[in-house]
Design an enzyme around this catalytic site. Structure first.
Site, short mmCIF file in Angstrom:
data_model
loop_
_atom_site.label_atom_id
_atom_site.label_comp_id
_atom_site.label_asym_id
_atom_site.label_seq_id
_atom_site.Cartn_x
_atom_site.Cartn_y
_atom_site.Cartn_z
CB CYS A 1 -0.93 0.01 1.21
SG CYS A 1 -2.04 -1.39 1.29
C1 BEZ Z 1 0.57 -4.56 1.85
O1 BEZ Z 1 0.09 -3.48 1.52
O2 BEZ Z 1 1.77 -4.75 1.82
C2 BEZ Z 1 -0.31 -5.70 2.27
C3 BEZ Z 1 -1.51 -5.42 2.91
C4 BEZ Z 1 -2.30 -6.48 3.32
C5 BEZ Z 1 -1.91 -7.78 3.06
C6 BEZ Z 1 -0.72 -8.03 2.38
C7 BEZ Z 1 0.09 -6.98 1.99
#
Ligand code: BEZ
Length: 211
Positions: A45
């Site tokens: 994210c």
């Molecule tokens: C991420 O943004 O890295 C992420 C968020 C939730 C689950 C897996 C990865």
């Protein structure tokens, strides 16, 4: 509620990293991109929001406003933005909706319970100035989206709205475009003065009209 292409994007009010927002007021007459991400302080994210921030001038030149969403709170958004700015070398200026009560997530179907009962998936909608939904994509939490592709789709949608054309596989701004089946070859030769190339009666190309 399940939102489909061509539906009117529903309005909502919400708190965000930039204060209280009325979605329609925020969009005004612009195109809009509403996208959800699973959670603040997560690596994928962080890269997605950082890259989207760096595309600010690309979105502006296409008359498009961006707004993100997760089920985290305003304070988390504001503190996480500092991390995004630091680690991705940018300055996030678009709002992130703090959808703690999941009101917007439920309205837009951003929670897919068989993927996660608590977190939003990576959904993204393109909304046109008439508030019609023109693109919906949904990615899993583990896969970051390609925001260059979102710009490409915006270019295609905006071109399709102003000319009787469609865009082929992997098209990018400036490439030849497709004469759609609804336009006869005779009409196409009149409305596309740069010429029409007929490969098959149903497969016809013309140079991009506005270049
Ligand atoms: C991420 O943004 O890295 C992420 C968020 C939730 C689950 C897996 C990865």
């Amino acid at each position: 509620m399940s939102i489909k292409l061509g539906d009117t994007a529903p309005n909502f009010q919400a708190e965000s990293s930039l204060g209280h927002i009325d979605f329609y007021n925020y969009l005004g007459d612009s195109w809009g991109i509403l996208f959800s991400h699973p959670a603040d302080y997560t690596p994928v994210c962080t890269t997605e929001l950082g890259f989207t921030s760096k595309l600010k001038s690309e979105f502006e030149s296409r008359g498009t406003k961006v707004i993100a969403l997760s089920v985290d709170g305003v304070e988390d958004h504001q503190n996480w933005i500092k991390d995004i700015n630091e680690t991705q070398n940018t300055e996030v200026q678009f709002p992130i909706i703090a959808d703690k009560d999941r009101k917007v997530s439920e309205l837009y179907d951003f929670i897919h319970p068989n993927a996660s009962t608590t977190l939003t998936v990576r959904s993204l909608l393109i909304i046109d100035p008439d508030k019609k939904v023109r693109l919906i994509i949904t990615y899993p939490a583990s896969t970051g989206r390609n925001f260059n592709e979102i710009i490409r789709v915006l270019d295609s949608l905006q071109l399709v709205d102003s000319h009787k054309i469609a865009t082929p596989v992997n098209w990018k701004n400036g490439d030849d475009v497709i004469v759609p089946p609804t336009v006869s070859t005779e009409e196409a030769r009149k409305i596309f003065p740069k010429g029409v190339t007929e490969i098959k009666s149903y497969l016809r190309y013309t140079p991009q009209p506005n270049t």
